[in-house]
Design an enzyme around this catalytic site. Structure first.
Site, PDB file in Angstrom:
ATOM      1  N   LEU A 230       0.813  -1.205   0.000  1.00 53.72           N
ATOM      2  CA  LEU A 230       0.000   0.000   0.000  1.00 53.72           C
ATOM      3  C   LEU A 230       0.851   1.262   0.000  1.00 53.72           C
ATOM      4  O   LEU A 230       1.714   1.445   0.868  1.00 53.72           O
ATOM      5  CB  LEU A 230      -0.925  -0.003   1.220  1.00 53.72           C
ATOM      6  N   ASP A 231       0.606   2.137  -0.989  1.00 59.12           N
ATOM      7  CA  ASP A 231       1.222   3.468  -1.079  1.00 59.12           C
ATOM      8  C   ASP A 231       2.746   3.418  -1.157  1.00 59.12           C
ATOM      9  O   ASP A 231       3.426   4.373  -0.754  1.00 59.12           O
ATOM     10  CB  ASP A 231       0.796   4.345   0.105  1.00 59.12           C
ATOM     11  N   GLN A 232       3.299   2.329  -1.687  1.00 60.68           N
ATOM     12  CA  GLN A 232       4.756   2.187  -1.762  1.00 60.68           C
ATOM     13  C   GLN A 232       5.262   2.060  -3.197  1.00 60.68           C
ATOM     14  O   GLN A 232       6.454   1.829  -3.397  1.00 60.68           O
ATOM     15  CB  GLN A 232       5.190   0.956  -0.960  1.00 60.68           C
TER      16      GLN A 232
END
Length: 287
Positions: A230-232
């Protein structure tokens, strides 16, 4: 410059002398006219080399398929290249996923309607019915696929069925659902998300409230490719706005939405124009 005859070539390979000369000579020998060329190396010795070039094709002496096969044999193999050709007259098919917030979606659709985003928008998919009238006004299909904890797998299957053959690029224009690893694997480096913070700060939910509680002096927005984590994913574009103790959470949200619209639109355009090369968890973005 004619878009109908515009082609692009993106290259990643180990850096060594002679790459630019070999590529340029190959295209010249087949009648192509190079109109733009940009390059970058990570290190003067032993680095990784990246190149993007645009060329005109009306005087090619062979078909596109023959050109690509010849390039693979004559140039790419010799330099151990990862490479791809793209042709402007074949716009990418783009689908957008959205929940209830409309600002990022409408920015992308407005720019597309003005011819600023070279894509064929195939559809908009949402887990809410709210934005159907706004999307229909652009003459686009709107698919409402409700999502809950109980039906998440079935909802994703329905979305994937809708996207089958209809999406070279998936844009998450504030789609407030976490996509499964299986979903993401179907579109490697072809899902762009707009995250309402300056990543890697304030990942996850409610980033503006997180920023407010930390008393930040800058807020931002980040467009990135979606990965399983997530969000990486690899960051494509970011922007910031200065704030102060006088700003409320609501003020941060309002300022942030302007950033989100601009950042997402730029990232989408750069992807559609083949300006991005992903290298590990980073991107090389040619302006």
């Amino acid at each position: 410059m004619s878009r109908e005859t515009l082609a692009r070539l993106l290259i990643t390979c180990p850096d060594r002398p002679g790459i630019v000369a070999a590529v340029s000579t190959f295209l010249f020998n087949h009648g192509a006219n190079i109109t733009d060329l940009q390059q970058h190396s990570t290190d003067p010795e032993g680095g990784t080399f990246f190149m993007r070039l645009e060329f005109q094709t009306p005087h090619l002496d062979v078909s596109r398929g023959v050109l690509e096969r010849a390039f693979a044999e004559a140039v790419a193999e010799r330099f151990a290249m990862e490479w791809r050709f793209a042709y402007a007259e074949e716009p990418k098919k783009m689908a957008l996923l959205v929940s209830r917030y409309d600002h990022a979606l409408l920015e992308v659709l407005w720019r597309w309607s003005r011819g600023e985003l070279p894509a064929k928008v195939s559809m908009v998919i949402s887990n809410h019915p709210d934005l159907e009238p706004a999307v229909r006004a652009f003459g686009l299909p709107y698919h409402h696929v409700p999502v809950s904890k109980e039906n998440k797998a079935e909802a994703e299957a329905s979305i994937l069925e809708l996207l089958e053959g209809q999406a070279d690029l998936v844009v998450l224009a504030r789609y407030m659902q976490i996509l499964s690893a299986d979903f993401v694997s179907r579109f490697p480096h072809r899902i762009i998300n707009i995250h309402h913070s300056f990543l890697p700060a304030f990942v996850g939910a409610s980033p503006y409230r997180q920023a407010y509680e930390r008393g930040v002096k800058l807020i931002g927005a980040t467009a990135h490719y979606v990965t399983e984590e997530l969000d990486q994913g690899p960051i494509i574009e970011q922007d910031v706005a200065r704030v102060s103790h006088r700003h409320s959470v609501e003020d941060l949200v309002e300022l942030g939405r302007d950033l989100e619209r601009q950042v997402l639109a730029r990232a989408v355009r750069w992807h559609l124009e083949d300006r991005i090369i992903v290298h590990g968890n980073k991107t090389v973005v040619f302006s």
